[in-house]
Design a protein around this motif. Structure first.
Motif, PDB file in Angstrom:
ATOM      1  N   ARG A   1       0.826  -1.206   0.000  1.00  0.00           N
ATOM      2  CA  ARG A   1       0.000   0.000   0.000  1.00  0.00           C
ATOM      3  C   ARG A   1       0.864   1.262   0.000  1.00  0.00           C
ATOM      4  O   ARG A   1       1.978   1.259   0.516  1.00  0.00           O
ATOM      5  CB  ARG A   1      -0.917   0.017   1.217  1.00  0.00           C
TER       6      ARG A   1
ATOM      7  N   TYR B   1      -4.170   0.835  -2.819  1.00  0.00           N
ATOM      8  CA  TYR B   1      -4.122  -0.558  -2.386  1.00  0.00           C
ATOM      9  C   TYR B   1      -3.984  -1.462  -3.621  1.00  0.00           C
ATOM     10  O   TYR B   1      -4.956  -1.646  -4.353  1.00  0.00           O
ATOM     11  CB  TYR B   1      -5.416  -0.971  -1.683  1.00  0.00           C
ATOM     12  N   PRO B   2      -2.819  -2.029  -3.876  1.00  0.00           N
ATOM     13  CA  PRO B   2      -2.737  -3.045  -4.927  1.00  0.00           C
ATOM     14  C   PRO B   2      -3.595  -4.261  -4.555  1.00  0.00           C
ATOM     15  O   PRO B   2      -3.941  -4.459  -3.377  1.00  0.00           O
ATOM     16  CB  PRO B   2      -1.249  -3.414  -4.954  1.00  0.00           C
TER      17      PRO B   2
ATOM     18  N   THR C   1      -3.965  -6.480  -0.861  1.00  0.00           N
ATOM     19  CA  THR C   1      -3.517  -5.756   0.326  1.00  0.00           C
ATOM     20  C   THR C   1      -4.711  -5.362   1.190  1.00  0.00           C
ATOM     21  O   THR C   1      -5.846  -5.300   0.730  1.00  0.00           O
ATOM     22  CB  THR C   1      -2.722  -4.493  -0.061  1.00  0.00           C
TER      23      THR C   1
ATOM     24  N   ASN D   1      -8.513  -5.125  -0.398  1.00  0.00           N
ATOM     25  CA  ASN D   1      -8.645  -5.107  -1.853  1.00  0.00           C
ATOM     26  C   ASN D   1      -8.640  -6.554  -2.340  1.00  0.00           C
ATOM     27  O   ASN D   1      -7.593  -7.146  -2.586  1.00  0.00           O
ATOM     28  CB  ASN D   1      -7.522  -4.322  -2.521  1.00  0.00           C
TER      29      ASN D   1
ATOM     30  N   GLU E   1      -7.833  -5.121  -9.587  1.00  0.00           N
ATOM     31  CA  GLU E   1      -7.140  -3.898  -9.974  1.00  0.00           C
ATOM     32  C   GLU E   1      -6.858  -3.060  -8.738  1.00  0.00           C
ATOM     33  O   GLU E   1      -7.405  -3.297  -7.652  1.00  0.00           O
ATOM     34  CB  GLU E   1      -7.955  -3.101 -10.981  1.00  0.00           C
ATOM     35  N   GLU E   2      -5.986  -2.080  -8.918  1.00  0.00           N
ATOM     36  CA  GLU E   2      -5.613  -1.226  -7.797  1.00  0.00           C
ATOM     37  C   GLU E   2      -6.824  -0.449  -7.295  1.00  0.00           C
ATOM     38  O   GLU E   2      -7.631   0.060  -8.074  1.00  0.00           O
ATOM     39  CB  GLU E   2      -4.525  -0.249  -8.242  1.00  0.00           C
TER      40      GLU E   2
END
Length: 279
Positions: A142, A165-166, A169, A219, A223-224
């Motif tokens: 993050r 947040y990828p 995470t 997440n 996607e991010e």
């Protein structure tokens, strides 16, 4: 209990030729008068009043397109890289040549949230947030970028940041005391846990959270997740759930573009953020 809504469910109100506004956070919607938020759409060639009330403060950023802020000091071009802070009593207009979508937040009677309030010391400021330092989470991938802090704005009435947040995470379970805050999902989707109950959130959602409500994001999408969050007032206490890791943020030495940042921020936990002099 926290309030969830998506901007797509709110009707836009025409404000004149080529200008429409959605009132997002309102006292009626969240049962609180600490902050109001709006989404303003300017069609190509449109212009609107963007002034701030005498006792209020406001901030804004472009969600899509480009605009120009017009004040007595001149014209300030704005795009998605800019964060705009507007002090009490600021006279301004906003215009767009090709069209723009703009997010704006306003804190009415802001002096009640800052014991050291000095309206005369506050200035209209436009910063390129992509030059601000990126802080990395100690526990995962993050990232955090501060958008409004006492050093950047000159007041403790509000504090806010962008958080990335990828996939995969998550934050630790926690709550805040002494402030209400809200999050606006810019892109991506996730599961938001509120008092241990899961809620699906997505781009366009606003989550308004009160004192003492435990919460965190996971997440679990592909996607991010990117969101902005703002606290009113900007001084508060963060309390982590038992055995939860305390969120600690370390300097990356870079901005979001991978270059040298405009300033330095030392490592700190989320609990320290409101009291740091380097923020």
């Amino acid at each position: 209990m926290a309030v969830f809504f998506n901007e797509s469910t709110i009707d836009a109100e025409a404000q004149g030729d080529g200008v429409a506004i959605k009132h997002l956070i309102t006292p009626e919607r969240v049962n609180s008068d600490k902050v109001r938020t709006d989404q303003i759409r300017l069609d190509a060639g449109a212009e609107t009043d963007f002034s701030v009330g005498a006792g209020d403060l406001a901030w804004a950023h472009v969600l899509d397109g480009a605009a120009v802020l017009v004040t007595d000091a001149g014209e300030q071009p704005l795009n998605q890289d800019h964060f705009l802070f507007l002090p009490p009593g600021q006279s301004a207009r906003l215009k767009s040549e090709a069209g723009a979508l703009v997010f704006r937040a306003t804190v009415p009677d802001a002096a009640r949230f800052d014991s050291g309030w000095d309206a005369a010391a506050l200035e209209c400021r436009c910063m390129d947030w992509t030059n601000e330092p990126v802080l990395n989470s100690e526990f995962d991938a993050r990232k955090r970028i501060y958008m409004v802090t006492p050093q950047l704005s000159g007041t403790k009435a509000v504090k806010g940041e962008m958080i990335l947040y990828p996939p995969g995470t998550q934050a630790a379970n926690h709550h805040h005391e002494g402030a209400e805050h809200f999050q606006v999902i810019l892109r991506g989707a996730a599961t938001f846990y509120l008092n241990d109950a899961p809620h699906k959130v997505k781009a366009g959602d606003t989550v308004y959270i009160y004192d003492n409500e435990r919460h965190y994001f996971i997440n679990d999408g592909e996607e991010e997740l990117a969101f902005i969050e703002y606290f009113v007032p900007g001084v508060y206490k963060t309390v982590w759930a038992e055995n939860a890791p305390i969120c600690t943020w370390n300097p990356s030495g870079k901005d979001i573009k991978g270059g040298t940042p405009s300033r330095e921020i030392a490592a700190h936990s989320s609990a320290e953020a409101h009291s740091r002099t380097d923020l």
